[in-house]
Design a protein around this motif. Structure first.
Motif, short mmCIF file in Angstrom:
data_model
loop_
_atom_site.label_atom_id
_atom_site.label_comp_id
_atom_site.label_asym_id
_atom_site.label_seq_id
_atom_site.Cartn_x
_atom_site.Cartn_y
_atom_site.Cartn_z
N TYR A 155 0.81 -1.22 0.00
CA TYR A 155 0.00 0.00 0.00
C TYR A 155 0.84 1.26 0.00
CZ TYR A 155 0.14 -0.47 5.23
OH TYR A 155 0.49 -0.59 6.54
N THR A 156 2.14 1.10 -0.22
CA THR A 156 2.97 2.31 -0.33
C THR A 156 3.25 2.63 -1.79
OG1 THR A 156 5.16 1.26 -0.37
CG2 THR A 156 4.15 1.59 1.79
N ARG A 157 3.48 3.90 -2.03
CA ARG A 157 3.79 4.34 -3.38
C ARG A 157 5.26 4.14 -3.72
NH1 ARG A 157 2.13 9.99 -2.89
NH2 ARG A 157 1.72 9.58 -0.70
N GLU A 158 6.00 3.56 -2.79
CA GLU A 158 7.37 3.15 -3.09
C GLU A 158 7.37 1.86 -3.92
OE1 GLU A 158 6.56 4.69 -0.31
OE2 GLU A 158 8.02 6.32 -0.28
N TRP B 79 -3.63 -0.85 -9.13
CA TRP B 79 -4.96 -0.97 -8.50
C TRP B 79 -5.77 0.30 -8.71
CZ3 TRP B 79 -6.56 1.29 -3.59
CH2 TRP B 79 -7.68 0.69 -2.99
N GLU C 170 0.17 15.78 2.03
CA GLU C 170 0.60 14.84 3.07
C GLU C 170 1.89 15.31 3.75
OE1 GLU C 170 1.59 10.95 1.37
OE2 GLU C 170 2.39 12.00 -0.37
N LEU D 260 10.38 9.07 5.34
CA LEU D 260 8.93 8.84 5.38
C LEU D 260 8.55 7.90 4.25
CD1 LEU D 260 7.41 12.37 6.08
CD2 LEU D 260 7.66 10.46 7.67
N ILE D 261 7.56 7.07 4.51
CA ILE D 261 7.04 6.18 3.49
C ILE D 261 5.72 6.78 3.00
CG2 ILE D 261 6.17 3.84 3.10
CD1 ILE D 261 8.21 3.56 5.83
N HIS D 262 5.46 6.66 1.72
CA HIS D 262 4.30 7.32 1.14
C HIS D 262 3.22 6.31 0.82
CE1 HIS D 262 7.77 9.92 0.58
NE2 HIS D 262 6.91 10.88 0.86
N LYS D 263 2.13 6.39 1.56
CA LYS D 263 1.08 5.39 1.43
C LYS D 263 0.03 5.86 0.43
CE LYS D 263 0.01 5.47 5.86
NZ LYS D 263 0.78 6.63 6.31
N LEU D 264 -0.81 4.91 0.02
CA LEU D 264 -1.89 5.27 -0.89
C LEU D 264 -3.10 5.79 -0.13
CD1 LEU D 264 -4.55 3.13 -1.24
CD2 LEU D 264 -2.70 1.66 -1.89
N ARG E 151 -3.04 8.96 4.33
CA ARG E 151 -1.84 9.73 3.99
C ARG E 151 -1.51 10.77 5.05
NH1 ARG E 151 -1.99 10.67 -2.52
NH2 ARG E 151 -0.36 12.13 -1.94
N ARG F 144 -9.33 4.36 -0.87
CA ARG F 144 -7.87 4.27 -0.70
C ARG F 144 -7.51 4.10 0.77
NH1 ARG F 144 -5.53 8.68 -1.44
NH2 ARG F 144 -7.16 10.03 -2.24
N LEU G 151 -5.64 -0.01 3.52
CA LEU G 151 -4.60 -0.43 4.47
C LEU G 151 -5.12 -1.50 5.42
CD1 LEU G 151 -3.49 2.34 3.44
CD2 LEU G 151 -2.41 2.58 5.67
#
Lengths: 600, 600
Positions: free
Chosen positions: A422-425, A432, B64, B253-257, B260, B433, B437
């Protein structure tokens, strides 16, 4: 993350071992072609898609087109990709040599386009829309329209769009208000507003050719009063040179959750300047014309959904083979090494489901494209007509099934990745999101269900349905191997029940109880779709059983075993879900019909 | 777009007509409370959620948190919301008066927190994590740890986090590598890296209290060697004043879908400076302690997933009543007015499904919270133990079912909106979105399935399962109204089959065939979950049937009719889907187990 867009071994299997695409080369239109030329074109598509489309897929998602001073700013790589696609001849890929085309079969073009969507659906939108718009002009336009607009569209100098939707008229095109008033100069003056126009503005091409639905003043109400117009962004001189700006203005951009690289525009026509439109074909026939395009577009949506599902599958498969986490369920030793997650049965379930959905969806779409080829080029008239009628019946299924199950595949791809998913990494969340458009655009799947059960099944005295049953029967009979036989039996039983329920719904419709009969159309579409995809898997299994007995090495044996196991997955884990549809349809369940708005 | 976060009439129904929450006020702990005080607190939560959380839900999604010069930059509204939540006393809502708490029942707190997540899941994350971290210290911390850390956490001066995951150890916590070395000063030196730490860095509070899992040098391998530490971002003086910076650094930081607005941080411990950690409780007991929190967190995830599903339902319901498009299926007159889309049976299907998923999911979560109240405060010891064991059994279901079906509800909400649904100009795509998670964090649903079938069902000689069957039996017997009776019969039949299949899986496990028995654990979880939610709907239907016979006005009658119709939807459209699970489990289908990695 993997480079693989679509597994080439699988594609070869589908094209040559299942669909027998090689025989097309025996037809006159494709006489210059062979499996070698098909493969060469596919190789080119794969290469361009990897090198010039995939390279900016994430960038175009993150840095989406912006509306700046009435214009669109977008990444330069989009134009580079569009130009590479055009330069390789793909916009005109299906077309006659004399139009600059390659006279490729639809099946091969569908395969090629699969790579571009898998690589970058947002950028692929621009050339695909151009092909679709050009095709409308090619089929219904006048000679002068064709000579003015086709060459620059097919070369990628101009792009095209489809301008149907208005703010108050989406699914209900009957209610559009954009008007067309004849001008003394021979063209029409277009006035109105369109919304959600994909590619409606961009900075890729020097002109944009909008195919616009509008009503000529005094036209009949509803769908019978809609006409089709060519409305270029820049007018053309009689010799085809670019003239002054036409009255089409960008009113704003809409921000989507996926396909973010494809602009979605609100356009106004004739607001601040005269907007010239050129009538295509006869007045009031616009929706009929547009539906030819729409049917192709619907097959295109199905293909796109299948390959985006496929792309997520490729990513998550590579990840599952690489990512170490946990131990086998029976291993209690905390000192033992972690295993690749593909060793966990539940991860294999999620991969098998993705394989079943994406390869099954692709098989259905390629089958549809193969029908187009028969419709266009089969030597026998009867077969051409039959292919057209069967395709017509299957179109809502080809649109809807992959667009339901492609996104499910992408959902599972995220789940395979776990928290990374679910991360954009990582790449799968974009698949999806991109795929979420497909159950809606070009007619929501609810509309597809009504089209299937309300119209397509009954058309031409249900000849399409009979052709489908005959085609299935042939494959059921061919399922003579030990592994395939029980699947054939299971499909055959389901099919019989589906035919029965179809007949009973037909009687209800005949009795005029339209609402009752159509209330659960979505169940019918699901039932129909699952049967078709089970059939696609049976066809693949038949071919795999043949392949397995001839296989010369382990790699080949593994490939065919995978196909057989995915078929088993579909028959054990998926097909049984239609039992519920059958019950609801048989009972004409009235739960949704009876529910009142004020009870919510 | 609607203001309604959770329908208040529905919530009252669930709390007072189904769960009888009023009786809690008769218990000593809640003696100062009454339905009036419960409602007042709920009213406050609804108001703060609408005014200070919902107001920046979209803004925090679009803008975000960013990583700037080693710090996090984020919207100021997040702090305002966090402070409003803390000021209203919600962080300490469940706690004793002497700790500054309100001694509220878990059921009421779950309802309150539902409004905050529905309004803005990203911002709600910060206070929720703080409550969870504080709770670990309250239960397992030393007196001095409690007096140092609890007051500033409960007042919202400090926030908390849970630092479990490491890059190579997500689901498999046994494999964490973060180390703890005792220092002569009495604390431990922590060294290692954590990832995906929600709220791991922020600019809301003056300190952050990380609850960190680490291994003390020389500890046993696996889960039995994990200890729990308090690791504050800033050290505290002995009197509790803020001291120097501890060696916890934000690595990225991790970028989630989705979610955020909640930062997801990579943290390094002891990298550039000494990192002090304070052991909580006994060494090597950390995972056990954490699991208490984790179980609460899993119920929390279920609640969150249910209410995000609910929020999308509220939006799409309002839209469906407002949006005009098309005509009834039986109306062929193009001149007639367009109807609100809620008039189309297929739209009602999508709304009914959302109602079934979100209200059913919420019912399950509130039932779980109600069990916590019985576990904590029931006057009889036996009932307290029973409630604890039943809750333990249900925890994976409460986590997983709403997190599977809440997202499905959001998917349908998008579909109801049509083309508007996939644009960021409308609110439902964010719900979808955000909710993505929930099937993953706090233990993927695959892990929940293994927990349920591999452990929970068999714990305490299956006493939890027996308690569940008894509880269901009581509601089946109470289903005496004409409408409820057939549903009770259908649930009872399904239940018998589920019990049978459970026994046979138990025998397989006893025989040591672990992999075979657990291969289709996800089917078992689906079966179990659907039965539980069917039961939740039957309970609601029983209450609605009573309510309907006493209803004094049309609005009330409509409310109860809606509940009954949604129950019918669940029994006709949803419960039958378990037939397939039963077959796969009964056959111990080996499709996924047999599939080899190299066949993909």
């Amino acid at each position: 993350m993997t480079d693989t867009l679509i597994d080439r071994r699988d594609l070869s299997f589908q094209l040559y071992e299942v669909l027998d695409v090689e025989v097309l080369a025996e037809r006159e239109r494709f006489a210059d072609h062979s499996r070698d030329t098909f493969d060469a074109v596919i190789e080119t598509a794969d290469k361009i898609a990897r090198e010039t489309f995939a390279n900016h897929n994430r960038a175009a998602d993150q840095d989406e087109p912006r509306f700046v001073d009435g214009k669109v700013a977008m990444l330069p790589q989009v134009k580079q990709a569009f130009d590479a696609y055009a330069r390789a001849g793909f916009i005109a890929g299906r077309y006659d040599y004399e139009l600059g085309g390659m006279q490729l079969p639809e099946t091969v073009m569908a395969a090629c386009n699969g790579f571009f969507t898998a690589a970058n659906p947002g950028t692929a939108g621009y050339p695909f829309l151009t092909t679709a718009a050009a095709n409308l002009i090619r089929v219904f336009g006048s000679e002068s329209q064709k000579s003015l607009f086709l060459p620059p569209m097919l070369s990628g100098q101009y792009a095209g769009t489809m301008a149907l939707t208005e703010p108050h008229a989406g699914s209900s095109l009957a209610d559009i208000r954009t008007s067309a008033t004849p001008d003394s100069a021979g063209h029409y003056l277009i006035k109105g507003a369109k919304i959600y126009i994909s590619g409606g503005e961009q900075n890729i091409t020097e002109n944009i050719v909008h195919m616009v639905l509008a009503k000529i003043k005094g036209a009949p109400a509803g769908v019978k009063g809609i006409s089709l117009f060519i409305v270029p962004k820049l007018r053309l001189s009689e010799t085809g040179g670019l003239g002054e700006r036409n009255g089409v203005a960008l009113a704003g951009l809409i921000h989507k959750l996926g396909y973010r690289g494809t602009t979605s525009a609100a356009l106004s026509f004739g607001d601040d300047a005269e907007c010239h439109g050129y009538l295509v074909g006869e007045p009031h026939q616009g929706l009929k014309y547009m539906f030819q395009m729409m049917n192709e577009a619907r097959v295109g949506v199905g293909c796109g959904a299948a390959v985006i599902g496929y792309r997520g599958y490729m990513h998550s498969l590579a990840y599952a083979k690489d990512r170490l986490q946990g131990r086998r369920a029976a291993d209690n030793n905390p000192q033992s090494e972690q295993v690749p997650i593909i060793e966990h049965a539940d991860v294999r379930r999620m991969l098998l489901a993705q394989k079943a959905y994406s390869e099954g969806g692709l098989a259905l779409c390629l089958y549809g494209a193969r029908l187009m080829d028969d419709q266009n080029t089969h030597p026998e008239l009867q077969k051409r007509q039959d292919a057209g009628q069967l395709l017509d019946l299957l179109t809502p299924v080809i649109k809807a099934w992959p667009s339901e199950y492609g996104p499910k595949a992408n959902d599972l791809a995220i789940q395979v990745y776990g928290g990374a998913g679910y991360t954009r990494e990582y790449p799968v969340e974009q698949c999806w999101r991109d795929n979420r458009l497909n159950p809606i655009h070009e007619g929501t799947n609810g509309i597809q269900a009504l089209d299937l059960l309300g119209r397509k099944v009954w058309q031409n005295q249900s000849n399409g349905l009979q052709l489908l049953l005959d085609a299935m029967q042939a494959d059921l009979q061919a399922a003579t191997s030990a592994r395939c036989e029980p699947w054939a039996l299971s499909l055959s039983e389901t099919l019989q029940q589906a035919v029965k329920v179809t007949q009973s719904l037909g009687q209800t419709l005949m009795a005029g109880e339209t609402e009752q009969a159509l209330a659960n159309a979505s169940c019918y579409l699901h039932l129909f779709g699952h049967i078709c995809v089970a059939w696609m898997w049976l066809r693949q299994a038949n071919a795999a059983a043949r392949g397995l007995s001839d296989a010369s090495n382990d790699r080949e044996r593994c490939f065919y075993e995978g196909k057989l196991q995915a078929t088993q997955y579909f028959f054990h884990w998926e097909l049984p879900s239609v039992a519920q549809d059958l019950v609801l349809l048989r009972n004409m369940d009235d739960t949704c019909l009876v529910m009142k708005a004020e009870w919510f």
